[in-house]
Scaffold this motif. Structure first.
Motif, PDB file in Angstrom:
ATOM      1  N   GLN A 245      21.307-160.979 108.896  1.00 27.37           N
ATOM      2  CA  GLN A 245      22.268-161.203 107.816  1.00 27.37           C
ATOM      3  C   GLN A 245      23.290-162.272 108.189  1.00 27.37           C
ATOM      4  O   GLN A 245      23.617-163.152 107.377  1.00 27.37           O
ATOM      5  N   ALA A 248      21.599-165.693 108.209  1.00 26.56           N
ATOM      6  CA  ALA A 248      21.327-166.116 106.833  1.00 26.56           C
ATOM      7  C   ALA A 248      22.605-166.640 106.175  1.00 26.56           C
ATOM      8  O   ALA A 248      22.580-167.672 105.481  1.00 26.56           O
ATOM      9  N   ARG A 249      23.707-165.949 106.391  1.00 30.58           N
ATOM     10  CA  ARG A 249      24.984-166.421 105.832  1.00 30.58           C
ATOM     11  C   ARG A 249      25.349-167.787 106.402  1.00 30.58           C
ATOM     12  O   ARG A 249      25.801-168.676 105.679  1.00 30.58           O
ATOM     13  N   GLY A 252      23.594-170.339 104.603  1.00 25.85           N
ATOM     14  CA  GLY A 252      23.784-170.334 103.164  1.00 25.85           C
ATOM     15  C   GLY A 252      22.594-169.806 102.396  1.00 25.85           C
ATOM     16  O   GLY A 252      22.332-170.236 101.263  1.00 25.85           O
ATOM     17  N   LEU A 253      21.870-168.859 102.992  1.00 23.90           N
ATOM     18  CA  LEU A 253      20.641-168.359 102.389  1.00 23.90           C
ATOM     19  C   LEU A 253      20.846-167.017 101.698  1.00 23.90           C
ATOM     20  O   LEU A 253      21.661-166.192 102.130  1.00 23.90           O
ATOM     21  N   SER A 254      20.056-166.780 100.659  1.00 23.67           N
ATOM     22  CA  SER A 254      19.960-165.480 100.012  1.00 23.67           C
ATOM     23  C   SER A 254      18.648-164.832 100.437  1.00 23.67           C
ATOM     24  O   SER A 254      17.581-165.437 100.303  1.00 23.67           O
ATOM     25  N   ILE A 255      18.731-163.622 100.983  1.00 25.32           N
ATOM     26  CA  ILE A 255      17.521-162.888 101.373  1.00 25.32           C
ATOM     27  C   ILE A 255      17.577-161.509 100.722  1.00 25.32           C
ATOM     28  O   ILE A 255      17.889-160.511 101.371  1.00 25.32           O
ATOM     29  N   PRO A 256      17.264-161.426  99.433  1.00 31.11           N
ATOM     30  CA  PRO A 256      17.473-160.174  98.702  1.00 31.11           C
ATOM     31  C   PRO A 256      16.668-158.995  99.228  1.00 31.11           C
ATOM     32  O   PRO A 256      17.195-157.871  99.327  1.00 31.11           O
ATOM     33  N   SER A 259      18.194-157.921 102.482  1.00 28.34           N
ATOM     34  CA  SER A 259      19.461-157.219 102.282  1.00 28.34           C
ATOM     35  C   SER A 259      19.222-155.768 101.888  1.00 28.34           C
ATOM     36  O   SER A 259      19.918-154.860 102.354  1.00 28.34           O
TER      37      SER A 259
END
Length: 292
Positions: A245, A248-249, A252-256, A259
């Motif tokens: 997490q 990823a932050r 600047g990534l979204s890993i739904p 998460s």
């Protein structure tokens, strides 16, 4: 034959150190608990009372520690590895930690003339025991090649993935995929059970098709039988997903999906299952579907 210092003789480190002994290397190990040192001695290694004693005179130093703060303390501390390692020593950190910490360790090591590699491993306790771990290496080409002789007794898949920190980045991706696979396997089992399907037969046929995976092969039977003796504890996977997490932050990534499984693992740990094998996530999925 190399003279090796090994710091961290737990579920993974103990078997790895023993395999290095079997391969003919001279291994001196240190651990915070004496019984794990004793097991290495029984396997033909030597025991050390301190980090300094394990590192003194070593050509190669392995570390296998629980988390980033442990590596920082053991490697960078005033009485740590870098305080006692000779110039030219290979430092191979097999812990799973934050990529930025691995880069900082590599910079500090270079300033001391020590050659550092981040070398996290995958495969769990069974592959640590039989010496077939997957090892993802971050560091220079020259240092990776210099380390192969001491990595081959512990790993079957040894891949150089990039510069310092790259090994930890690939390991984070590994832990993301493993957690997702375990979560979906848990859901599949609950799904099959709810419909009264023979889960042994169900998992057998799933394993032979596109749904097959190393996770299903290694964990499916034990999850069916609710056997969660720890090979890799949920609390450690929780830590690793925190690394995912954070990284990823930073990117600047979204890993739904990542998460979601991170929250499920966090809930399992919060409810007291942290000491179970990470396949114990099945208990959390089962609880979500329990009748009131």
């Amino acid at each position: 034959m190399s003279k090796i210092g090994f710091v961290g003789l737990g579920i993974m480190g103990g078997p790895m150190a023993a395999n290095l002994v079997k391969a003919g290397h001279e291994v001196t190990g240190f651990n915070r608990s004496q019984p794990k040192i004793d097991r290495l001695v029984e396997a033909g290694g030597k025991g050390a009372g301190t980090v300094a004693e394990a590192v003194s005179g070593a050509e190669v130093v392995f570390t296998m520690l629980p988390d980033s703060p442990d590596v920082e303390e053991v490697v960078l501390g005033d009485d740590g590895v870098l305080a006692h390692a000779a110039a030219g020593t290979l430092l191979i950190d097999c812990s799973t930690i934050r990529p930025d910490v691995s880069r900082r360790v590599a910079e500090a090591a270079a300033a001391k003339g020590v050659r550092a590699l981040d070398a996290p491993v995958s495969g769990g306790e069974p592959k640590a025991i039989d010496g077939t771990l997957s090892i993802m290496l971050g560091g220079s080409d020259q240092d990776v090649e210099a380390a192969r002789d001491v990595l081959e007794p512990v790993g079957a898949t040894i891949v150089h993935v990039g510069p310092a920190g790259a090994g930890q980045t690939v390991k984070a991706a590994n832990q993301l995929m493993v957690a997702g696979n375990i979560g979906l396997l848990a859901e599949a089992l609950v799904f099959l059970e709810s419909h009264g399907v023979d889960t042994e037969a169900g998992l057998q046929v799933l394993g032979g098709g596109l749904a097959g995976s190393a996770v299903l092969d290694a964990k499916g039977g034990k999850m069916r039988d609710r056997e969660f003796a720890p090979g890799f504890r949920l609390e450690l996977h929780h830590k690793d997903l925190g690394i995912v997490q954070s990284a990823a932050r930073d990117a600047g990534l979204s890993i739904p999906l990542g998460s979601l499984v991170s929250q499920l693992v966090a809930a399992a740990v919060a409810q007291g299952d942290g000491s179970l094998d990470h396949s114990g996530l099945l208990r959390q999925i089962t609880a979500l579907n329990a009748s009131s």
